[in-house]
Scaffold this active site. Structure first.
Site, PDB file in Angstrom:
ATOM      1  N   GLU A 174      -4.119   1.222  -4.733  1.00 35.54           N
ATOM      2  CA  GLU A 174      -5.100   1.863  -5.633  1.00 35.54           C
ATOM      3  C   GLU A 174      -4.534   2.074  -7.043  1.00 35.54           C
ATOM      4  O   GLU A 174      -5.277   2.391  -7.960  1.00 35.54           O
ATOM      5  CB  GLU A 174      -5.587   3.201  -5.029  1.00 35.54           C
ATOM      6  CG  GLU A 174      -4.575   4.340  -4.982  1.00 35.54           C
ATOM      7  CD  GLU A 174      -3.630   4.289  -3.785  1.00 35.54           C
ATOM      8  OE1 GLU A 174      -3.548   3.235  -3.115  1.00 35.54           O
ATOM      9  OE2 GLU A 174      -2.952   5.302  -3.530  1.00 35.54           O
ATOM     10  N   HIS A 207       0.739   1.853  -2.491  1.00 40.84           N
ATOM     11  CA  HIS A 207      -0.480   2.361  -3.134  1.00 40.84           C
ATOM     12  C   HIS A 207      -1.220   1.245  -3.873  1.00 40.84           C
ATOM     13  O   HIS A 207      -1.110   1.145  -5.102  1.00 40.84           O
ATOM     14  CB  HIS A 207      -0.100   3.409  -4.185  1.00 40.84           C
ATOM     15  CG  HIS A 207       0.470   4.667  -3.641  1.00 40.84           C
ATOM     16  ND1 HIS A 207      -0.287   5.764  -3.306  1.00 40.84           N
ATOM     17  CD2 HIS A 207       1.750   5.007  -3.388  1.00 40.84           C
ATOM     18  CE1 HIS A 207       0.493   6.728  -2.876  1.00 40.84           C
ATOM     19  NE2 HIS A 207       1.737   6.302  -2.905  1.00 40.84           N
ATOM     20  N   CYS A 252      -0.024   5.351   2.098  1.00 37.82           N
ATOM     21  CA  CYS A 252       1.132   6.245   1.955  1.00 37.82           C
ATOM     22  C   CYS A 252       0.960   7.548   2.763  1.00 37.82           C
ATOM     23  O   CYS A 252       1.083   7.510   3.979  1.00 37.82           O
ATOM     24  CB  CYS A 252       1.423   6.483   0.481  1.00 37.82           C
ATOM     25  SG  CYS A 252       3.126   6.988   0.231  1.00 37.82           S
TER      26      CYS A 252
END
Ligand code: GLN
Length: 198
Positions: free
Chosen positions: A174, A172, A78
């Protein structure tokens, strides 16, 4: 392989957890000496202008740019994708990037914070299982250079791309607990690039 996570702003902790789940024990990077000690870098999601500003203040901006130009493997999610792009559309006035990835990205391309969304997308890592992708005021890739491979797209906009040593996603990974993208970075991008150098 020593992997660093740029720890100035954004979802640093989540990247660290994802990397640990892939079997690497990352270092948080806040100083040039810490950067010099790693082989590869992850740039988290957050706010690209804030990360760039803090990188200037911490004396990391030029060192990161130089390491990337010298071939260090990097993954950016991002805001990290924006910071790796050679060119940004809808940039803040004077906004600079580390660059290294021959792409043009549009900031906030999917709309504002309220237009954030999740979607199952196909990711070209050889698996048939789609990946859950979280988009938060995300950029998309508007133009790619000739050596850029598109790994995922939404409505024909690339949202995951790579060059030989650099991986970038608009979304994302993560945040989802699915570590495929981090594993892909470690195994397919960073380890491969570093082995060729050795
Ligand atoms: N819109 C942010 C930027 O321009 C990126 C958002 C994110 O990383 N979730 O930096």
């Amino acid at each position: 392989m020593k992997v660093g996570v740029l720890a100035l702003q954004g979802d640093v902790r989540e990247h660290i957890s994802a990397l640990i789940a892939c079997g690497v024990y990352p270092t948080s990077i806040r100083r040039p000496s810490e950067l010099a000690a790693v082989d590869a870098l992850v740039i988290p999601g957050g706010e690209s202008t804030t990360i760039a500003h803090l990188a200037q203040i911490f004396g990391l901006f030029q060192p990161i740019r130089a390491r990337i130009a010298a071939g260090m493997p990097v993954y950016g999610s991002c805001a990290g994708m924006i910071l790796l792009a050679d060119e940004i559309l809808d940039a803040k006035a004077g906004q600079e990037t580390f660059g290294g990835l021959d792409i043009t990205v549009r900031r906030n391309a999917f709309g504002r914070q309220v237009d954030s969304f999740e979607s199952d997308i196909n990711f070209a890592d050889g698996s048939d299982t789609p990946i859950r992708a979280v988009f938060i005021r995300a950029p998309w890739v508007e133009k790619i250079g000739k050596d850029i491979e598109v790994l995922a797209e939404i409505d024909s906009h690339p949202v995951a791309v790579r060059s030989k040593r650099i991986l970038a996603t608009s979304f994302h990974p993560e945040l989802t607990g699915d570590h495929r993208i981090h594993r892909y970075f470690i195994e397919e991008v960073a380890r491969t690039a570093l082995q060729k150098v050795e």
